[in-house]
Design a protein around this motif. Structure first.
Motif, PDB file in Angstrom:
ATOM      1  N   ASN A  76       0.810  -1.192   0.044  1.00  0.00           N
ATOM      2  CA  ASN A  76       0.147   0.119   0.201  1.00  0.00           C
ATOM      3  C   ASN A  76       1.026   1.548  -0.160  1.00  0.00           C
ATOM      4  OD1 ASN A  76      -2.563  -1.204  -0.270  1.00  0.00           O
ATOM      5  ND2 ASN A  76      -2.637  -1.762   1.944  1.00  0.00           N
ATOM      6  N   PRO A  77       1.620   1.645  -1.155  1.00  0.00           N
ATOM      7  CA  PRO A  77       2.392   2.512  -1.319  1.00  0.00           C
ATOM      8  C   PRO A  77       1.816   4.075  -1.215  1.00  0.00           C
ATOM      9  CG  PRO A  77       2.961   1.619  -3.349  1.00  0.00           C
ATOM     10  CD  PRO A  77       2.009   0.603  -2.048  1.00  0.00           C
ATOM     11  N   LYS A  78       2.300   5.154  -1.094  1.00  0.00           N
ATOM     12  CA  LYS A  78       1.057   5.995  -0.577  1.00  0.00           C
ATOM     13  C   LYS A  78       1.109   6.724  -1.909  1.00  0.00           C
ATOM     14  CE  LYS A  78       1.453   9.003   2.477  1.00  0.00           C
ATOM     15  NZ  LYS A  78       1.527   9.681   4.109  1.00  0.00           N
ATOM     16  N   THR A  79       2.209   7.067  -3.023  1.00  0.00           N
ATOM     17  CA  THR A  79       2.435   7.748  -3.832  1.00  0.00           C
ATOM     18  C   THR A  79       2.911   6.815  -5.417  1.00  0.00           C
ATOM     19  OG1 THR A  79       4.640   8.188  -4.068  1.00  0.00           O
ATOM     20  CG2 THR A  79       2.562   9.404  -2.584  1.00  0.00           C
ATOM     21  N   LEU A  80       2.587   7.335  -6.471  1.00  0.00           N
ATOM     22  CA  LEU A  80       3.022   6.766  -7.518  1.00  0.00           C
ATOM     23  C   LEU A  80       4.407   7.706  -8.073  1.00  0.00           C
ATOM     24  CD1 LEU A  80       0.509   7.234  -9.465  1.00  0.00           C
ATOM     25  CD2 LEU A  80       0.671   5.549  -8.693  1.00  0.00           C
ATOM     26  N   LYS A  81       4.908   8.503  -7.339  1.00  0.00           N
ATOM     27  CA  LYS A  81       6.297   8.959  -7.179  1.00  0.00           C
ATOM     28  C   LYS A  81       6.924   7.922  -6.569  1.00  0.00           C
ATOM     29  CE  LYS A  81       9.485  12.418  -6.004  1.00  0.00           C
ATOM     30  NZ  LYS A  81       9.903  14.030  -5.457  1.00  0.00           N
ATOM     31  N   ASN A  82       6.888   7.334  -5.577  1.00  0.00           N
ATOM     32  CA  ASN A  82       7.952   6.107  -4.956  1.00  0.00           C
ATOM     33  C   ASN A  82       7.562   5.022  -5.295  1.00  0.00           C
ATOM     34  OD1 ASN A  82       8.119   8.350  -2.396  1.00  0.00           O
ATOM     35  ND2 ASN A  82       6.175   8.113  -1.184  1.00  0.00           N
ATOM     36  N   ILE A  83       6.917   4.973  -5.944  1.00  0.00           N
ATOM     37  CA  ILE A  83       6.144   3.475  -6.675  1.00  0.00           C
ATOM     38  C   ILE A  83       7.126   3.415  -7.777  1.00  0.00           C
ATOM     39  CG2 ILE A  83       4.805   2.040  -7.970  1.00  0.00           C
ATOM     40  CD1 ILE A  83       2.747   2.850  -6.213  1.00  0.00           C
ATOM     41  N   GLY A  84       7.537   4.638  -8.809  1.00  0.00           N
ATOM     42  CA  GLY A  84       7.916   4.693  -9.859  1.00  0.00           C
ATOM     43  C   GLY A  84      10.152   4.505  -9.324  1.00  0.00           C
ATOM     44  N   SER A  85      10.379   5.318  -8.331  1.00  0.00           N
ATOM     45  CA  SER A  85      11.060   5.218  -7.209  1.00  0.00           C
ATOM     46  C   SER A  85      11.993   3.669  -7.414  1.00  0.00           C
ATOM     47  CB  SER A  85      11.597   6.074  -6.920  1.00  0.00           C
ATOM     48  OG  SER A  85      11.246   7.421  -6.598  1.00  0.00           O
ATOM     49  N   VAL A  86      11.136   2.680  -6.885  1.00  0.00           N
ATOM     50  CA  VAL A  86      11.365   1.968  -6.236  1.00  0.00           C
ATOM     51  C   VAL A  86      11.179   1.105  -7.569  1.00  0.00           C
ATOM     52  CG1 VAL A  86      10.212  -0.341  -5.008  1.00  0.00           C
ATOM     53  CG2 VAL A  86      10.260   1.867  -4.109  1.00  0.00           C
ATOM     54  N   LEU A 143       3.247   6.172 -14.603  1.00  0.00           N
ATOM     55  CA  LEU A 143       4.273   5.621 -13.839  1.00  0.00           C
ATOM     56  C   LEU A 143       6.081   5.656 -14.065  1.00  0.00           C
ATOM     57  CD1 LEU A 143       2.963   2.364 -12.473  1.00  0.00           C
ATOM     58  CD2 LEU A 143       4.506   3.607 -10.677  1.00  0.00           C
ATOM     59  N   VAL A 144       5.116   5.674 -15.666  1.00  0.00           N
ATOM     60  CA  VAL A 144       6.670   5.819 -17.073  1.00  0.00           C
ATOM     61  C   VAL A 144       7.636   6.668 -16.082  1.00  0.00           C
ATOM     62  CG1 VAL A 144       7.362   6.680 -19.227  1.00  0.00           C
ATOM     63  CG2 VAL A 144       5.650   4.288 -18.728  1.00  0.00           C
ATOM     64  N   LYS A 145       7.435   7.574 -16.086  1.00  0.00           N
ATOM     65  CA  LYS A 145       8.265   8.788 -15.667  1.00  0.00           C
ATOM     66  C   LYS A 145       9.339   8.718 -14.176  1.00  0.00           C
ATOM     67  CE  LYS A 145       8.363  13.836 -16.202  1.00  0.00           C
ATOM     68  NZ  LYS A 145       7.373  15.108 -16.138  1.00  0.00           N
ATOM     69  N   PRO A 146       7.831   8.721 -13.238  1.00  0.00           N
ATOM     70  CA  PRO A 146       9.291   8.255 -12.138  1.00  0.00           C
ATOM     71  C   PRO A 146       9.491   7.504 -11.916  1.00  0.00           C
ATOM     72  CG  PRO A 146       6.192   8.146 -11.384  1.00  0.00           C
ATOM     73  CD  PRO A 146       6.735   8.877 -13.549  1.00  0.00           C
ATOM     74  N   SER A 147       9.962   6.086 -13.311  1.00  0.00           N
ATOM     75  CA  SER A 147      10.380   5.674 -12.933  1.00  0.00           C
ATOM     76  C   SER A 147      11.485   5.443 -14.232  1.00  0.00           C
ATOM     77  CB  SER A 147       9.766   4.017 -13.267  1.00  0.00           C
ATOM     78  OG  SER A 147       9.741   4.108 -14.462  1.00  0.00           O
ATOM     79  N   ALA A 148      11.683   6.586 -14.221  1.00  0.00           N
ATOM     80  CA  ALA A 148      12.279   6.700 -15.193  1.00  0.00           C
ATOM     81  C   ALA A 148      12.827   5.551 -16.500  1.00  0.00           C
ATOM     82  CB  ALA A 148      13.980   7.150 -14.868  1.00  0.00           C
ATOM     83  N   SER A 149      11.079   5.209 -17.354  1.00  0.00           N
ATOM     84  CA  SER A 149      11.146   4.326 -17.965  1.00  0.00           C
ATOM     85  C   SER A 149      11.598   3.156 -17.454  1.00  0.00           C
ATOM     86  CB  SER A 149      11.329   4.406 -19.256  1.00  0.00           C
ATOM     87  OG  SER A 149      11.168   6.194 -19.634  1.00  0.00           O
ATOM     88  N   ALA A 150      11.928   3.086 -16.060  1.00  0.00           N
ATOM     89  CA  ALA A 150      12.458   1.097 -15.935  1.00  0.00           C
ATOM     90  C   ALA A 150      11.128   0.692 -15.481  1.00  0.00           C
ATOM     91  CB  ALA A 150      12.617   1.663 -14.358  1.00  0.00           C
ATOM     92  N   VAL A 151       9.745   1.417 -15.517  1.00  0.00           N
ATOM     93  CA  VAL A 151       9.020   0.291 -15.963  1.00  0.00           C
ATOM     94  C   VAL A 151       8.610  -0.513 -16.142  1.00  0.00           C
ATOM     95  CG1 VAL A 151       6.868   1.862 -15.885  1.00  0.00           C
ATOM     96  CG2 VAL A 151       6.331  -0.176 -14.488  1.00  0.00           C
ATOM     97  N   LYS A 152       8.606  -0.428 -18.015  1.00  0.00           N
ATOM     98  CA  LYS A 152       8.610  -0.509 -19.470  1.00  0.00           C
ATOM     99  C   LYS A 152       9.343  -1.825 -19.617  1.00  0.00           C
ATOM    100  CE  LYS A 152       8.161   3.387 -21.753  1.00  0.00           C
ATOM    101  NZ  LYS A 152       8.549   4.680 -23.228  1.00  0.00           N
ATOM    102  N   TRP A 153      10.890  -1.792 -18.626  1.00  0.00           N
ATOM    103  CA  TRP A 153      11.674  -3.215 -18.356  1.00  0.00           C
ATOM    104  C   TRP A 153      11.120  -4.020 -17.274  1.00  0.00           C
ATOM    105  CZ3 TRP A 153      13.970  -4.065 -23.038  1.00  0.00           C
ATOM    106  CH2 TRP A 153      13.936  -2.948 -23.940  1.00  0.00           C
ATOM    107  N   SER A 154      10.383  -3.919 -16.535  1.00  0.00           N
ATOM    108  CA  SER A 154      10.676  -4.592 -15.355  1.00  0.00           C
ATOM    109  C   SER A 154       9.061  -4.900 -15.195  1.00  0.00           C
ATOM    110  CB  SER A 154      10.712  -3.209 -14.049  1.00  0.00           C
ATOM    111  OG  SER A 154      11.682  -2.482 -14.059  1.00  0.00           O
ATOM    112  N   PHE A 155       9.097  -6.183 -14.557  1.00  0.00           N
ATOM    113  CA  PHE A 155       7.518  -7.054 -14.321  1.00  0.00           C
ATOM    114  C   PHE A 155       6.918  -6.822 -13.070  1.00  0.00           C
ATOM    115  CE2 PHE A 155       5.064  -9.814 -12.515  1.00  0.00           C
ATOM    116  CZ  PHE A 155       3.723 -10.863 -12.998  1.00  0.00           C
ATOM    117  N   VAL A 156       6.068  -5.456 -13.082  1.00  0.00           N
ATOM    118  CA  VAL A 156       5.067  -5.459 -11.904  1.00  0.00           C
ATOM    119  C   VAL A 156       4.005  -5.939 -11.897  1.00  0.00           C
ATOM    120  CG1 VAL A 156       4.336  -3.218 -11.131  1.00  0.00           C
ATOM    121  CG2 VAL A 156       6.503  -3.025 -12.155  1.00  0.00           C
TER     122      VAL A 156
END
Length: 197
Positions: free
Chosen positions: A33-43, A77-90
């Motif tokens: 239950n993370p609070k923000t999309l920015k933090n999800i993107g960072s992780v 999610l793309v922006k705060p993850s620096a596009s890492a979400v495109k290459w990660s299984f979530v």
């Protein structure tokens, strides 16, 4: 004149193939239950950069899309993850219980992270062993931490030693520190196991 993106894509695909052997197999990072999309993107960015295999997110509020393929191209999610979400299984779970059951049915051992002594067994980050065959590392909500349900289902609780007046780190920072140690240990273990060193 239109720019040809095929060479960019093939370079990224080549890079993905080159790093495949360095991925920490059977290592899942779980956010409860993370609070923000920015933090999800960072992780997600940390997970991808440090070579963990998957990210599971317990999202009881329904803030995330359910479809992974859609999530990979979802701008929030793309922006705060620096596009890492495109290459990660979530993968998204609608409850902590359903995530725990999924992990247990696939024989994953869970460990919790907390700045305070909470679990049955508590270790400082650098003193733990993280070479279990299948490992899920849980990170809690930025203000509430992890639920008792997660603490109870975890074999140990890992803490980052802190020496300041403020005894907490944001989710991106704490996940980066914890995952650096865990992935380092697991890569060394994999290298020994497969004769790469």
């Amino acid at each position: 004149m239109m720019k040809d993106n095929s060479s960019d894509k093939s370079a990224l695909r080549k890079r993905a193939n080159e790093i495949k052997d360095f991925t920490c197999k059977n290592l899942i990072v779980v956010l409860e239950n993370p609070k923000t999309l920015k933090n999800i993107g960072s992780v997600v960015r940390n997970v991808n950069a440090l070579g963990a295999e998957k990210v599971y997110i317990v999202d009881e509020s329904g803030a995330l899309p359910d479809d992974w393929q859609y999530m990979r191209h979802w701008n929030p999610l793309v922006k705060p993850s620096a596009s890492a979400v495109k290459w990660s299984f979530v993968k998204r779970f609608i409850s902590t219980q359903s995530c725990i059951e999924h992990l247990e049915s696939n024989k994953f051992e869970s460990i919790a992270t907390s700045p305070h002594v909470k679990g049955k067994v508590n270790v400082e980050l650098s003193k733990g062993d993280y070479t279990q065959k299948r490992l899920a590392v849980w990170f809690g909500n930025e203000s509430k931490g992890l639920s008792e349900q997660v603490i109870e289902s975890s074999s140990l609780c890992v803490s980052i030693p802190m020496f300041g007046i403020i005894e907490s780190l944001n989710l991106g920072t704490s996940s980066g520190i914890v995952l650096y140690e865990i992935t380092k240990q697991r890569r060394e273990f994999q290298d020994r196991k497969y004769g790469r060193i």
